[in-house]
Design an enzyme around this catalytic site. Structure first.
Site, PDB file in Angstrom:
ATOM      1  CB  SER A 138      11.224  -7.470 -27.126  1.00  0.00           C
ATOM      2  OG  SER A 138      12.212  -8.310 -26.551  1.00  0.00           O
ATOM      3  CB  THR A 139      16.184  -5.555 -25.993  1.00  0.00           C
ATOM      4  OG1 THR A 139      15.880  -6.863 -25.511  1.00  0.00           O
ATOM      5  CG2 THR A 139      16.866  -4.763 -24.887  1.00  0.00           C
ATOM      6  CG  ASP A 182      20.520  -5.689 -32.905  1.00  0.00           C
ATOM      7  OD1 ASP A 182      19.405  -5.891 -32.388  1.00  0.00           O
ATOM      8  OD2 ASP A 182      20.879  -6.210 -33.981  1.00  0.00           O
ATOM      9  N   GLY A 183      19.848  -5.836 -29.790  1.00  0.00           N
ATOM     10  CA  GLY A 183      19.725  -6.866 -28.757  1.00  0.00           C
ATOM     11  C   GLY A 183      20.566  -8.075 -29.104  1.00  0.00           C
ATOM     12  CB  ALA A 184      22.623 -10.291 -28.050  1.00  0.00           C
ATOM     13  CE  LYS A 239      22.022  -9.020 -33.407  1.00  0.00           C
ATOM     14  NZ  LYS A 239      20.722  -8.894 -32.717  1.00  0.00           N
ATOM     15  N   GLY A 284      17.385 -14.603 -33.140  1.00  0.00           N
ATOM     16  CA  GLY A 284      16.150 -15.139 -32.576  1.00  0.00           C
ATOM     17  C   GLY A 284      14.924 -14.546 -33.270  1.00  0.00           C
ATOM     18  CD  GLU A 311      19.340  -8.481 -35.745  1.00  0.00           C
ATOM     19  OE1 GLU A 311      18.313  -8.139 -35.149  1.00  0.00           O
ATOM     20  OE2 GLU A 311      19.887  -9.593 -35.562  1.00  0.00           O
TER      21      GLU A 311
HETATM   22  C1  5RP Z   1      16.758 -10.523 -33.883  1.00  0.00           C
HETATM   23  C2  5RP Z   1      17.780 -10.568 -32.817  1.00  0.00           C
HETATM   24  C3  5RP Z   1      17.410  -9.992 -31.493  1.00  0.00           C
HETATM   25  O1  5RP Z   1      18.285  -8.974 -31.198  1.00  0.00           O
HETATM   26  C4  5RP Z   1      17.499 -11.057 -30.465  1.00  0.00           C
HETATM   27  O2  5RP Z   1      16.642 -12.134 -30.859  1.00  0.00           O
HETATM   28  C5  5RP Z   1      17.077 -10.554 -29.095  1.00  0.00           C
HETATM   29  O3  5RP Z   1      15.717 -10.231 -29.112  1.00  0.00           O
HETATM   30  P1  5RP Z   1      14.986  -9.730 -27.797  1.00  0.00           P
HETATM   31  O4  5RP Z   1      15.553  -8.398 -27.471  1.00  0.00           O
HETATM   32  O5  5RP Z   1      13.534  -9.666 -28.195  1.00  0.00           O
HETATM   33  O6  5RP Z   1      15.222 -10.754 -26.725  1.00  0.00           O
HETATM   34  O7  5RP Z   1      18.865 -11.043 -32.983  1.00  0.00           O
HETATM   35  O8  5RP Z   1      17.200 -11.181 -35.037  1.00  0.00           O
END
Ligand code: 5RP
Length: 286
Positions: free
Chosen positions: A59-60, A113-115, A126, A128, A135
């Protein structure tokens, strides 16, 4: 109507407004979405025309892709994006970013990227969203990896978030047992594992694999754990990112953003003020 950017540097706030941005957004975002948005918006400053950019998943990262798409459309930004999942590829194309494969790009200028978690050394959990395999490859093949996250992702010690492990479908139950045996010798607080599900069926990654989520609660030695897990036959990749991330852009619900650069040893802060009611992104799916 635009929102206003006021810039603060090196922790000392400078109240003057530096510029207006054309990026429009909704006024009904939750604080967490505002935090994700401002982190993504700030991270666009790492991107310049001509760059090849790794586009994260989640989402981020979706906010980042939308912001970059707006810059392509309105500011003539020319980039080639390497998405880390089919859903990011779809979104990137939707917002007008040219999408290429990693093999076409060969090497990237930056990946953003998000985490799920980051610690003080910018080691990460990472996966989730189940995309950590692509990634990790994309981030490793980049000059720089920048993580964008809301402050809730910051932890003292990794491991409260279940550690994702991509495993092949063949013999996954045996692989699960092998993983649980390996965990006995590891510095972790919990040792249960579960197969990630999507409804009634196992979750399937873009590579056609399964995900085991490891409920470890606390990971004492992430580097060692990462090496041990990746040696188990059938394990494709774990969600620990060790020494891969160069900077984290942390967003807060009130519009503040903090940038920590591990190589430079710097911390910068700034603040976005939301002044708009419009949202150009409502018709674009995450
Ligand atoms: C996907 C990831 C995402 O970056 C991680 O889950 C964070 O997601 P969000 O920004 O929705 O909290 O690793 O595999």
């Amino acid at each position: 109507m635009a929102f206003r950017l006021s810039l603060m540097t090196n922790i000392f706030p400078i109240s003057e407004e530096e510029s207006f941005w054309s990026c429009q957004m909704t006024d009904n975002l939750s604080p967490i979405d505002k935090a994700k948005f401002v982190a993504a918006k700030r991270a666009t400053q790492y991107v310049q025309s001509g760059m090849k950019v790794g586009l994260g998943t989640g989402s981020t990262a979706a906010w980042l892709v939308k912001c970059l798409g707006e810059m392509v459309r309105d500011e003539g930004l020319r980039i080639k994006g390497v998405p880390t999942s089919t859903r990011t590829a779809e979104l990137a194309r939707q917002v007008g970013i040219e999408v290429i494969t990693l093999d076409e790009a060969k090497w990237l200028d930056v990946t953003i990227d998000g985490a799920d978690e980051f610690d003080a050394d910018l080691n990460l959990i990472k996966g989730g969203g189940g995309a950590h395999l692509q990634e990790k490859i994309v981030a490793t093949a980049s000059d720089q990896m920048v993580v964008i996250a809301d402050i809730s992702k910051q932890v003292e010690t990794l491991g409260a978030f279940p550690l994702p492990l991509e495993v092949i479908p063949f013999g996954w139950q045996t692989i699960k047992t092998l993983v649980e045996e390996a965990l006995i010798g590891m510095d972790v607080l919990g040792r249960t594992t579960s197969l990630r599900m999507k409804g009634d069926a196992p979750f399937i990654t873009d590579e056609g694999n399964h995900i085991l989520d490891l409920h470890l609660n606390r990971i004492g030695n992430p580097r060692q754990l990462s090496l041990v897990l990746n040696q188990i036959p059938g394990v494709v990749e774990n969600g620990l990112f060790i020494d891969i991330c160069d900077a984290v852009v942390i967003g807060y619900g009130d519009g503040r953003v903090e940038v920590r650069d591990i190589n430079e040893g710097t911390v910068d802060e700034m603040k976005y003020d939301f002044l708009t009611k419009d949202n150009i992104f409502t018709d674009i799916a995450d």
